[in-house]
Design a protein around this motif. Structure first.
Motif, PDB file in Angstrom:
ATOM      1  N   SER A   1      49.329  38.596  38.608  1.00 35.11           N
ATOM      2  CA  SER A   1      48.273  39.618  38.562  1.00 35.11           C
ATOM      3  C   SER A   1      47.393  39.469  37.324  1.00 35.11           C
ATOM      4  O   SER A   1      46.346  40.118  37.237  1.00 35.11           O
ATOM      5  N   LEU A   2      47.779  38.631  36.370  1.00 31.71           N
ATOM      6  CA  LEU A   2      47.020  38.500  35.124  1.00 31.71           C
ATOM      7  C   LEU A   2      45.617  37.925  35.315  1.00 31.71           C
ATOM      8  O   LEU A   2      44.668  38.478  34.785  1.00 31.71           O
ATOM      9  N   PRO A   3      45.451  36.811  36.039  1.00 27.01           N
ATOM     10  CA  PRO A   3      44.078  36.329  36.213  1.00 27.01           C
ATOM     11  C   PRO A   3      43.335  37.211  37.212  1.00 27.01           C
ATOM     12  O   PRO A   3      43.924  37.743  38.159  1.00 27.01           O
ATOM     13  N   ASP A   4      42.063  37.359  36.986  1.00 29.00           N
ATOM     14  CA  ASP A   4      41.247  38.218  37.854  1.00 29.00           C
ATOM     15  C   ASP A   4      40.749  37.406  39.048  1.00 29.00           C
ATOM     16  O   ASP A   4      39.595  36.980  39.096  1.00 29.00           O
ATOM     17  N   VAL A   5      41.659  37.154  39.996  1.00 30.77           N
ATOM     18  CA  VAL A   5      41.319  36.386  41.188  1.00 30.77           C
ATOM     19  C   VAL A   5      41.782  37.131  42.433  1.00 30.77           C
ATOM     20  O   VAL A   5      42.697  37.944  42.370  1.00 30.77           O
ATOM     21  N   ALA A   6      41.139  36.837  43.539  1.00 32.71           N
ATOM     22  CA  ALA A   6      41.471  37.515  44.793  1.00 32.71           C
ATOM     23  C   ALA A   6      42.710  36.917  45.451  1.00 32.71           C
ATOM     24  O   ALA A   6      43.384  37.587  46.226  1.00 32.71           O
ATOM     25  N   SER A   7      43.028  35.657  45.142  1.00 33.51           N
ATOM     26  CA  SER A   7      44.136  34.975  45.810  1.00 33.51           C
ATOM     27  C   SER A   7      44.860  34.063  44.838  1.00 33.51           C
ATOM     28  O   SER A   7      44.246  33.468  43.942  1.00 33.51           O
ATOM     29  N   ILE A   8      46.146  33.915  45.058  1.00 34.89           N
ATOM     30  CA  ILE A   8      46.953  33.002  44.246  1.00 34.89           C
ATOM     31  C   ILE A   8      46.420  31.575  44.353  1.00 34.89           C
ATOM     32  O   ILE A   8      46.537  30.782  43.420  1.00 34.89           O
ATOM     33  N   LYS A   9      45.785  31.247  45.460  1.00 31.68           N
ATOM     34  CA  LYS A   9      45.250  29.893  45.671  1.00 31.68           C
ATOM     35  C   LYS A   9      44.117  29.572  44.709  1.00 31.68           C
ATOM     36  O   LYS A   9      43.750  28.416  44.540  1.00 31.68           O
ATOM     37  N   GLN A  10      43.549  30.587  44.083  1.00 30.98           N
ATOM     38  CA  GLN A  10      42.455  30.367  43.141  1.00 30.98           C
ATOM     39  C   GLN A  10      42.959  30.058  41.729  1.00 30.98           C
ATOM     40  O   GLN A  10      42.166  29.698  40.866  1.00 30.98           O
TER      41      GLN A  10
END
Length: 168
Positions: A30-39
């Motif tokens: 949850s730390l990076p501000d991304v919509a998906s783990i794939k990013q």
């Protein structure tokens, strides 16, 4: 079949490890501000906790603990193997009568099943604890890997202690 009370301690340790493992992985993802783990790119450093000794680094582990036997081809084989080993250990817990052995069994079961959840969900295990900056331990690992390692060490210690007790 009646399950002895002491076996429930092993299952409790396993559940605790599974919950801790999955919570820490959910937190780190949850730390990076991304919509998906794939990013999240492999090798992405989430945080420099205690440079250079401890970092949180994203690794997709397609192998077993510490990346051994990686490559991804064995995803379902490793999953089935981990579930079978966990089942055998759960049965062993019903026969065990020593606290150290019960603790070890619970740690290994919890670690194995924590990583199984990742293999089923993602196709790989999420590793993030990175102490490679020490130059001593080059692998990135997670709570489940730690539990498996500690559990195996405790199994070995218990084996020596129970062997000594039986000879005394």
């Amino acid at each position: 079949m009646k399950i002895p009370r002491i076996a429930f301690a092993a299952y409790g340790f396993a559940l605790l490890i599974i919950v801790l493992d999955q919570l820490t992985k959910a937190w780190i993802l949850s730390l990076p501000d991304v919509a998906s783990i794939k990013q999240i790119p492999v090798g992405y450093v989430f945080a420099e906790v205690f440079p250079p000794v401890l970092r949180f680094t994203f690794v997709q582990n397609t192998g077993v603990s510490f990346g051994l036997f990686g490559g991804g081809e064995a995803r379902w084989g490793l999953t089935i193997f981990s579930v079978l080993v966990s089942g055998a250990l759960a049965w062993w817990a019903t026969r065990a009568d020593r606290r150290l052995l019960i603790t070890a069994i619970g740690l290994v079961i919890g670690g194995a099943l924590g990583n199984v959840i990742d293999r089923v969900r993602f196709g790989y295990v999420v590793d993030f604890i990175d102490v490679s900056g020490t130059g001593v331990f080059p692998w990135v690992f997670n709570v489940a890997d730690s539990a498996i390692t500690i559990g195996v060490v405790l199994l070995i210690i218990d084996s020596f202690l129970s062997d000594r007790a039986s000879k005394a």
